[in-house]
Design an enzyme around this catalytic site. Structure first.
Site, PDB file in Angstrom:
ATOM      1  N   ASP A 148       1.936 -70.290 -17.868  1.00  0.00           N
ATOM      2  CA  ASP A 148       3.248 -69.965 -17.250  1.00  0.00           C
ATOM      3  C   ASP A 148       3.113 -69.222 -16.088  1.00  0.00           C
ATOM      4  O   ASP A 148       2.294 -68.335 -16.207  1.00  0.00           O
ATOM      5  CB  ASP A 148       4.182 -69.343 -18.377  1.00  0.00           C
ATOM      6  CG  ASP A 148       5.608 -69.667 -18.260  1.00  0.00           C
ATOM      7  OD1 ASP A 148       6.273 -69.754 -17.169  1.00  0.00           O
ATOM      8  OD2 ASP A 148       6.341 -70.197 -19.247  1.00  0.00           O
ATOM      9  N   HIS A 191      11.420 -72.836 -25.545  1.00  0.00           N
ATOM     10  CA  HIS A 191      11.794 -71.349 -25.878  1.00  0.00           C
ATOM     11  C   HIS A 191      13.017 -70.861 -25.452  1.00  0.00           C
ATOM     12  O   HIS A 191      13.488 -69.971 -25.899  1.00  0.00           O
ATOM     13  CB  HIS A 191      10.436 -70.469 -25.388  1.00  0.00           C
ATOM     14  CG  HIS A 191      10.428 -70.514 -24.005  1.00  0.00           C
ATOM     15  ND1 HIS A 191      10.410 -71.352 -22.954  1.00  0.00           N
ATOM     16  CD2 HIS A 191      10.940 -69.319 -22.922  1.00  0.00           C
ATOM     17  CE1 HIS A 191      10.395 -71.015 -22.071  1.00  0.00           C
ATOM     18  NE2 HIS A 191      10.746 -69.870 -21.878  1.00  0.00           N
ATOM     19  N   ASP A 192      13.821 -71.390 -24.581  1.00  0.00           N
ATOM     20  CA  ASP A 192      15.149 -71.076 -23.994  1.00  0.00           C
ATOM     21  C   ASP A 192      15.880 -72.083 -24.827  1.00  0.00           C
ATOM     22  O   ASP A 192      17.340 -71.488 -24.337  1.00  0.00           O
ATOM     23  CB  ASP A 192      15.307 -71.163 -22.517  1.00  0.00           C
ATOM     24  CG  ASP A 192      14.311 -70.297 -21.831  1.00  0.00           C
ATOM     25  OD1 ASP A 192      13.853 -69.094 -22.308  1.00  0.00           O
ATOM     26  OD2 ASP A 192      13.878 -70.738 -20.900  1.00  0.00           O
ATOM     27  N   ASP A 235       7.808 -70.565 -13.438  1.00  0.00           N
ATOM     28  CA  ASP A 235       9.036 -70.277 -14.056  1.00  0.00           C
ATOM     29  C   ASP A 235      10.138 -69.862 -13.081  1.00  0.00           C
ATOM     30  O   ASP A 235       9.813 -69.218 -12.042  1.00  0.00           O
ATOM     31  CB  ASP A 235       8.576 -68.785 -14.778  1.00  0.00           C
ATOM     32  CG  ASP A 235       9.688 -68.341 -15.425  1.00  0.00           C
ATOM     33  OD1 ASP A 235      10.509 -68.988 -16.481  1.00  0.00           O
ATOM     34  OD2 ASP A 235      10.294 -67.223 -15.118  1.00  0.00           O
ATOM     35  N   GLU A 283      10.102 -75.189 -13.440  1.00  0.00           N
ATOM     36  CA  GLU A 283      11.519 -75.161 -14.244  1.00  0.00           C
ATOM     37  C   GLU A 283      12.551 -75.611 -13.206  1.00  0.00           C
ATOM     38  O   GLU A 283      12.701 -74.827 -12.438  1.00  0.00           O
ATOM     39  CB  GLU A 283      11.470 -73.785 -14.958  1.00  0.00           C
ATOM     40  CG  GLU A 283      12.779 -73.610 -15.813  1.00  0.00           C
ATOM     41  CD  GLU A 283      12.985 -72.259 -16.204  1.00  0.00           C
ATOM     42  OE1 GLU A 283      13.719 -72.162 -17.231  1.00  0.00           O
ATOM     43  OE2 GLU A 283      12.738 -71.220 -15.336  1.00  0.00           O
TER      44      GLU A 283
HETATM   45  C1  GLC Z   1      12.797 -68.682 -17.239  1.00  0.00           C
HETATM   46  C2  GLC Z   1      12.158 -68.656 -18.675  1.00  0.00           C
HETATM   47  C3  GLC Z   1      12.719 -67.711 -19.369  1.00  0.00           C
HETATM   48  C4  GLC Z   1      12.910 -66.368 -18.899  1.00  0.00           C
HETATM   49  C5  GLC Z   1      13.583 -66.478 -17.263  1.00  0.00           C
HETATM   50  C6  GLC Z   1      13.265 -65.501 -16.699  1.00  0.00           C
HETATM   51  O1  GLC Z   1      14.293 -69.347 -17.702  1.00  0.00           O
HETATM   52  O2  GLC Z   1      11.965 -69.943 -19.238  1.00  0.00           O
HETATM   53  O3  GLC Z   1      12.489 -67.619 -20.914  1.00  0.00           O
HETATM   54  O4  GLC Z   1      13.797 -65.593 -19.740  1.00  0.00           O
HETATM   55  O5  GLC Z   1      13.130 -67.724 -16.658  1.00  0.00           O
HETATM   56  O6  GLC Z   1      11.786 -65.057 -16.389  1.00  0.00           O
END
Ligand code: GLC
Ligand code: CA
Length: 578
Positions: free
Chosen positions: A123, A346-347, A225, A279
């Site tokens: 990541d 994970h979100d 990310d 992402e």
């Molecule tokens: C992305 C990640 C998430 C995190 C956010 C801030 O959405 O997947 O888990 O909280 O970014 O870094």
């Protein structure tokens, strides 16, 4: 400066006589053929009994991971972090989070993975850092600090900056006033996650150097990310009233984002055999294509959320809508670009609780059906750890049990504005990220074998029946079914590259499609409902070979020419003789 840069560049070239991977045209690629298994390290396996998963824990499970048939691991952040957002607030990009172990552990993990033919995707959290990062400490310290422009500051004498929405802040205010220099800093996420200023070339070259540091260690890719938010109009103009309801329209793919991605590609990604995925995929297909089409020389594949976003309501979702979304994305990327396929991360809440049915009667069947879907679509599958067991949402009743900072802050926000707390609690039972973050259930012993200590978040009480040890023993478990369909995908490239054709489009319960290429044709039939269903696919399956089924007695599935009758959540993969 420039000469130094050229000299460094020349040395890099001499040291790495690698081919320029970015110049390869479209076509077959290892990252298209990969099956990505996502590990949330905090919840995977705790080796030292402090209740927090760690790198040694992952190392101890490498044979298990290998046995799944997956060949890429995407690891959520493992860098040094004060853990405001479980590692998504990085305080040192070149070191390992204390709770997770040491750089030696990391080296051992990477080695162990490579020995087993498994690649590592890290990541990369560079839309923001932690406020405890040295850069931010320096940046904060004075208006004249050389690091000042590593972040976005707004001097208070100019008045209040135009509002910006923060996803995680208690007040949803993305500007945080700092009296030390009488200025506001920007944080799209929490106060402890100040946004980095990508307009600053010094910041960018630091990031590229850091990426090279990991590539030189031998890692195999990056997941960027929140990167679609990295580019900002730094004049911070006023957005229309209500923009926050659809903030992504204003935040995603800001000015120069593609320039940054092309520069990152030139400076780093094209120099190594690494895969890259960001992402989010912008606000349009054009945004997505621009990020991932090979001739753009940016990233490898899009990771779009429309597919998971259709199931944001506890009341359920429309299967017709689901089919429409996945078919549309497939057709738009059929000849150019590449997609990720996923139903959880994970979100997100647990796949089976959200898209399937986690009642005792249907949990296994619907979980296997969804697994079948993910492994038979075009695009690179991303499969979230624990879903191979059919792990379910935990649905905590009490706010004290939740750990996710964004949920806890939203709870306070709702309290402050006099929100409907009962409705809020119901909502998080369904959707909170913690549902997907409870410890992996390894066996039926205390704490599911995750830790000998006290787990940082409660273990789902259903671990006594849903766990790896139990599922290893059961030939028909979710786990063994997962292995079977992963192997099918690995051995049948038609499932990776083959043309996708939707069948019986208007069927409200059944999702049926073919994958076709290189003289092979597969038929996939999935009943997304808890009732019996029928589908008329217009293809005779009489002489077809059944390759996988989620009911053990599928030979008995009644079909008659092109009419297939399905039991609840039944899923079938056939090879057709055309
Ligand atoms: C992305 C990640 C998430 C995190 C956010 C801030 O959405 O997947 O888990 O909280 O970014 O870094
Ligand atoms: Ca630990």
């Amino acid at each position: 400066m420039r000469t130094l840069f050229i000299a460094l560049f020349a040395i890099t070239l001499l040291n790495c006589p690698q081919k320029n991977y970015a110049q390869e045209s479209t076509g077959k690629k290892w990252w298209k053929e990969a099956v990505v298994y996502q590990i949330y390290p905090r919840s995977f396996k705790d080796a030292n009994g402090d209740g927090i998963g760690d790198l040694q824990g992952i190392i101890s499970k490498l044979d298990y991971i290998k046995s799944l048939g997956v060949n890429v691991i995407w690891l959520n952040p493992i860098y040094s972090s004060p853990n405001d957002d479980n590692g998504y607030d990085v305080s040192d990009y070149r070191n390992i989070m204390k709770e997770f172990g040491t750089m030696n552990d990391f080296n051992a993990l990477l080695k162990g993975m490579h020995e087993r033919g498994i690649k590592l995707v890290m990541d990369l959290v560079v839309n923001h850092s932690s406020d405890e990062h040295e850069w931010f400490k320096q940046s904060r310290s004075s208006r004249t600090s050389p690091y000042r422009d590593y972040y976005h500051w707004w001097n208070a004498e100019k008045g209040k900056p135009n509002p910006r929405y923060s996803l995680f802040d208690i007040n949803h205010d993305a500007w945080r006033y700092d009296s030390l220099t009488n200025a506001y800093y920007l944080h799209y996420f929490s106060r402890k996650q100040p946004d980095l200023n990508w307009e600053n070339p010094k910041l960018r070259s630091e990031i590229y150097a850091m990426m090279k540091y990991w590539c030189d260690k031998g890692i195999d890719g990056f997941r960027l990310d929140a990167f679609q938010f990295a580019a900002k109009d730094t004049t911070f103009p006023k957005f229309p009233d209500g923009y926050e309801k659809n903030f992504s329209l204003y935040y995603a793919v800001g000015p120069h984002l593609h320039d940054y991605l092309q520069e990152m590609n030139r400076e780093v990604l094209s120099r190594y055999d690494v895969m890259s995925v960001a992402e989010g995929a912008g606000n349009s297909y054009k945004d997505a294509h621009d990020m991932v089409d090979a001739d753009r020389k940016e990233l490898n594949m899009a990771y779009a959320f429309e597919g998971v976003d259709i199931a944001n309501n506890p009341k359920g979702y429309s299967v017709l809508h689901f089919k429409e979304v996945f078919s549309r994305w497939d057709s738009l990327f059929a000849s150019k670009g590449w997609l990720s396929i996923f139903l959880a991360n994970h979100d997100q809440a647990r796949m089976v609780s959200r898209f399937g049915n986690d009642s005792p009667q249907f949990r296994e069947l619907s979980s296997k059906m969804l697994t079948t879907f993910i492994m038979t679509m075009r695009g690179t599958p991303y499969y979230y750890n624990g879903d191979e067991l059919g792990m379910t949402n935990i649905r905590f009743d009490k706010i004290e049990d939740y750990r996710d900072m964004s949920t806890l802050n939203e709870y306070k926000h709702q309290q402050n504005i006099g929100g409907d707390m009962q409705k809020f609690m119901e909502g998080i039972k369904y959707a909170c990220r913690d549902n997907g973050r409870t410890p992996i259930q390894w066996d039926g012993t205390k704490n599911a074998g995750f830790t000998s200590g006290t787990p940082w978040i409660k273990v789902n009480p259903n671990y006594k029946t849903i766990n790896v040890a139990a599922e290893e023993k059961d030939q028909n478990s979710c786990l063994n079914y997962f292995r079977k369909v992963v192997a099918l995908r690995n051995h049948n490239k038609v499932l990776v590259y083959g043309k996708y054709t939707l069948l019986d489009k208007n069927n409200p319960n059944v999702y049926a499609y073919t994958r076709e290429g290189d003289g092979k044709k597969m038929l996939i039939v999935l009943n997304f409902s808890a009732n019996k269903a029928q589908t008329n696919i217009g293809i005779t399956v009489k002489n077809a070979k059944l390759l996988a089924a989620n009911y053990t007695d599928s030979a008995a599935t009644v079909y008659n020419s092109s009419n297939i009758r399905l039991r609840p959540y039944e899923s079938l993969i056939y090879e057709l003789n055309n």
